[in-house]
Design a protein around this motif. Structure first.
Motif, PDB file in Angstrom:
ATOM      1  N   ASP A   1      79.788 -53.945 -23.829  1.00 17.60           N
ATOM      2  CA  ASP A   1      79.493 -54.777 -22.666  1.00 17.60           C
ATOM      3  C   ASP A   1      80.275 -54.295 -21.444  1.00 17.60           C
ATOM      4  O   ASP A   1      79.755 -54.286 -20.319  1.00 17.60           O
ATOM      5  CB  ASP A   1      79.820 -56.236 -22.963  1.00 17.60           C
ATOM      6  N   TYR A   2      81.511 -53.895 -21.667  1.00 16.50           N
ATOM      7  CA  TYR A   2      82.301 -53.395 -20.547  1.00 16.50           C
ATOM      8  C   TYR A   2      81.690 -52.130 -19.960  1.00 16.50           C
ATOM      9  O   TYR A   2      81.582 -51.987 -18.732  1.00 16.50           O
ATOM     10  CB  TYR A   2      83.739 -53.112 -20.991  1.00 16.50           C
ATOM     11  N   LEU A   3      81.267 -51.218 -20.838  1.00 20.57           N
ATOM     12  CA  LEU A   3      80.677 -49.967 -20.365  1.00 20.57           C
ATOM     13  C   LEU A   3      79.339 -50.208 -19.673  1.00 20.57           C
ATOM     14  O   LEU A   3      78.997 -49.519 -18.712  1.00 20.57           O
ATOM     15  CB  LEU A   3      80.515 -48.984 -21.523  1.00 20.57           C
ATOM     16  N   MET A   4      78.576 -51.165 -20.160  1.00 21.55           N
ATOM     17  CA  MET A   4      77.301 -51.484 -19.522  1.00 21.55           C
ATOM     18  C   MET A   4      77.528 -52.047 -18.126  1.00 21.55           C
ATOM     19  O   MET A   4      76.746 -51.792 -17.207  1.00 21.55           O
ATOM     20  CB  MET A   4      76.517 -52.491 -20.373  1.00 21.55           C
ATOM     21  N   GLU A   5      78.598 -52.823 -17.956  1.00 24.66           N
ATOM     22  CA  GLU A   5      78.908 -53.395 -16.651  1.00 24.66           C
ATOM     23  C   GLU A   5      79.605 -52.386 -15.739  1.00 24.66           C
ATOM     24  O   GLU A   5      79.588 -52.538 -14.507  1.00 24.66           O
ATOM     25  CB  GLU A   5      79.798 -54.630 -16.807  1.00 24.66           C
TER      26      GLU A   5
ATOM     27  N   LEU B   1      81.784 -44.085 -17.793  1.00 24.04           N
ATOM     28  CA  LEU B   1      81.188 -43.035 -18.623  1.00 24.04           C
ATOM     29  C   LEU B   1      81.050 -41.738 -17.838  1.00 24.04           C
ATOM     30  O   LEU B   1      81.331 -40.654 -18.358  1.00 24.04           O
ATOM     31  CB  LEU B   1      79.814 -43.488 -19.137  1.00 24.04           C
ATOM     32  N   VAL B   2      80.598 -41.837 -16.584  1.00 28.21           N
ATOM     33  CA  VAL B   2      80.454 -40.649 -15.750  1.00 28.21           C
ATOM     34  C   VAL B   2      81.808 -39.967 -15.563  1.00 28.21           C
ATOM     35  O   VAL B   2      81.933 -38.744 -15.677  1.00 28.21           O
ATOM     36  CB  VAL B   2      79.850 -41.018 -14.381  1.00 28.21           C
ATOM     37  N   GLU B   3      82.830 -40.768 -15.300  1.00 30.06           N
ATOM     38  CA  GLU B   3      84.179 -40.223 -15.124  1.00 30.06           C
ATOM     39  C   GLU B   3      84.662 -39.537 -16.401  1.00 30.06           C
ATOM     40  O   GLU B   3      85.260 -38.454 -16.351  1.00 30.06           O
ATOM     41  CB  GLU B   3      85.132 -41.353 -14.743  1.00 30.06           C
ATOM     42  N   ALA B   4      84.385 -40.158 -17.546  1.00 33.04           N
ATOM     43  CA  ALA B   4      84.813 -39.583 -18.824  1.00 33.04           C
ATOM     44  C   ALA B   4      84.082 -38.275 -19.111  1.00 33.04           C
ATOM     45  O   ALA B   4      84.680 -37.296 -19.578  1.00 33.04           O
ATOM     46  CB  ALA B   4      84.573 -40.584 -19.949  1.00 33.04           C
ATOM     47  N   ILE B   5      82.777 -38.255 -18.817  1.00 42.39           N
ATOM     48  CA  ILE B   5      81.993 -37.044 -19.045  1.00 42.39           C
ATOM     49  C   ILE B   5      82.472 -35.912 -18.139  1.00 42.39           C
ATOM     50  O   ILE B   5      82.607 -34.761 -18.566  1.00 42.39           O
ATOM     51  CB  ILE B   5      80.493 -37.331 -18.823  1.00 42.39           C
TER      52      ILE B   5
END
Length: 249
Positions: A42-46, A51-55
Motif C-alpha cells: 500500500d505504501y508503494l502504491m501511494e 520504486l523509480v528511485e530504487a530502480i
C-alpha cells in the motif's frame, strides 16, 4: 497521511533502521507477515516514486560494477589489446592515450564512428589509434577484413591505411573483383594480396582478434578500448573526447 500509510511507513522505516539480525521475517507469524506485506504494498502504491528511485539506484550500481568489470578485462588482456603485432597503429604512435577499435567494414555504425574517430584524432593529436579487424556481420565482412590484413602484410602500413579508409568509405557490395580494382587503383600488387588473403598468417590475425573479443565479452561492432575503459557501441565525438580526458585525469 492516512492511518494505513502511517503504518506502512513505520513498517518500512523499522525494517530499514534495524540491523539485519533484528528484523527477522522468519520470526513473524503468518498474520504478521501478511500485514507487513500489505502495508509495504500500500505504501508503494501511494508512493510509486520510491520504486523509480530504487530502480535508478540499482541501475547506477550495476553500471558502476559493469565498468569496474570492464577495467579488469582490459587490464587482464592489455598485451593483446594494445601491443598485438597483427594490428595496424595510426594516429600518433607516441600518443599518451591509446584508443583501440574493433571494426567490421559492413557495419553501418562503424562507418559512422569512422568520421567521429577521424575527427577526434585530428583535433587531439596525441592519441595512439589501433585497429582490430573483427568481421562478424557477413561473408563480405570477412572478405574485406582478409583483404585489409593481407594488404598490410604484403604492402605495409601506409597501404593498409589507404585501403582501410577506402573500405570505410565504400557503400556498395564488397567482392573479389571490387577489391582487386581497389588494390590496382592504389598501385598495390593485387595478385600478391589476393594470394595472401587465405593464408594462415592472415587467418591468425583474425582468429586472435575474435578470441580476444570473446574473452572481453565484445559481441558487436564498433567496440572501443580507450585506455582502461571499454566502450561497446557507437559514441558521438563529445563522448569519445570525455573518455580520453578521463584517461588523462
Amino acid at each position: 497521511m492516512t492511518r494505513l500509510s502511517l503504518a506502512a511507513l513505520f513498517a518500512l522505516s523499522t525494517a530499514l533502521a534495524l540491523p539485519a539480525q533484528a528484523f527477522d521475517l522468519g520470526a513473524m507469524s503468518a498474520d504478521e507477515k501478511a500485514q507487513f506485506g500489505t502495508a509495504v504494498r500500500d505504501y508503494l502504491m501511494e508512493n510509486p516514486e520510491v520504486l523509480v528511485e530504487a530502480i535508478n539506484k540499482l541501475e547506477e550500481r550495476q553500471q558502476a560494477q559493469a565498468a569496474q568489470n570492464d577495467k579488469v578485462l582490459v587490464q587482464t588482456n592489455a598485451q593483446d589489446i594494445f601491443e598485438s603485432e597483427g594490428d595496424w597503429v595510426g594516429g600518433n604512435p607516441d600518443g599518451d592515450v591509446t584508443m583501440v577499435e574493433f571494426i567490421d567494414y559492413k557495419c553501418s555504425y562503424c562507418k559512422k564512428a569512422y568520421q567521429v574517430v577521424d575527427d577526434v584524432l585530428k583535433k587531439d593529436g596525441k592519441i595512439r589509434f589501433v585497429v582490430k579487424e573483427f568481421p562478424i556481420l557477413s561473408d563480405q565482412s570477412v572478405l574485406a577484413a582478409r583483404f585489409a590484413v593481407a594488404v598490410r602484410q604484403v604492402a605495409g602500413d601506409a597501404a593498409y591505411e589507404t585501403v582501410h579508409n577506402a573500405l570505410m568509405d565504400l557503400r556498395g557490395d564488397i567482392t573479389l573483383d571490387s577489391l582487386k580494382r581497389l588494390a590496382r587503383d592504389e598501385k598495390i600488387d593485387a595478385d600478391a594480396v589476393i594470394a595472401k588473403m587465405n593464408t594462415e598468417e592472415v587467418t591468425a590475425v583474425l582468429r586472435a582478434n575474435a578470441q580476444l573479443a570473446e574473452r572481453m565479452g565484445i559481441a558487436g561492432t564498433p567496440a572501443f578500448v580507450v585506455g582502461s575503459q571499454l566502450l561497446r557501441g557507437y559514441a558521438p565525438t563529445e563522448t569519445m573526447q570525455q573518455f580520453v580526458a578521463q584517461e588523462r585525469g
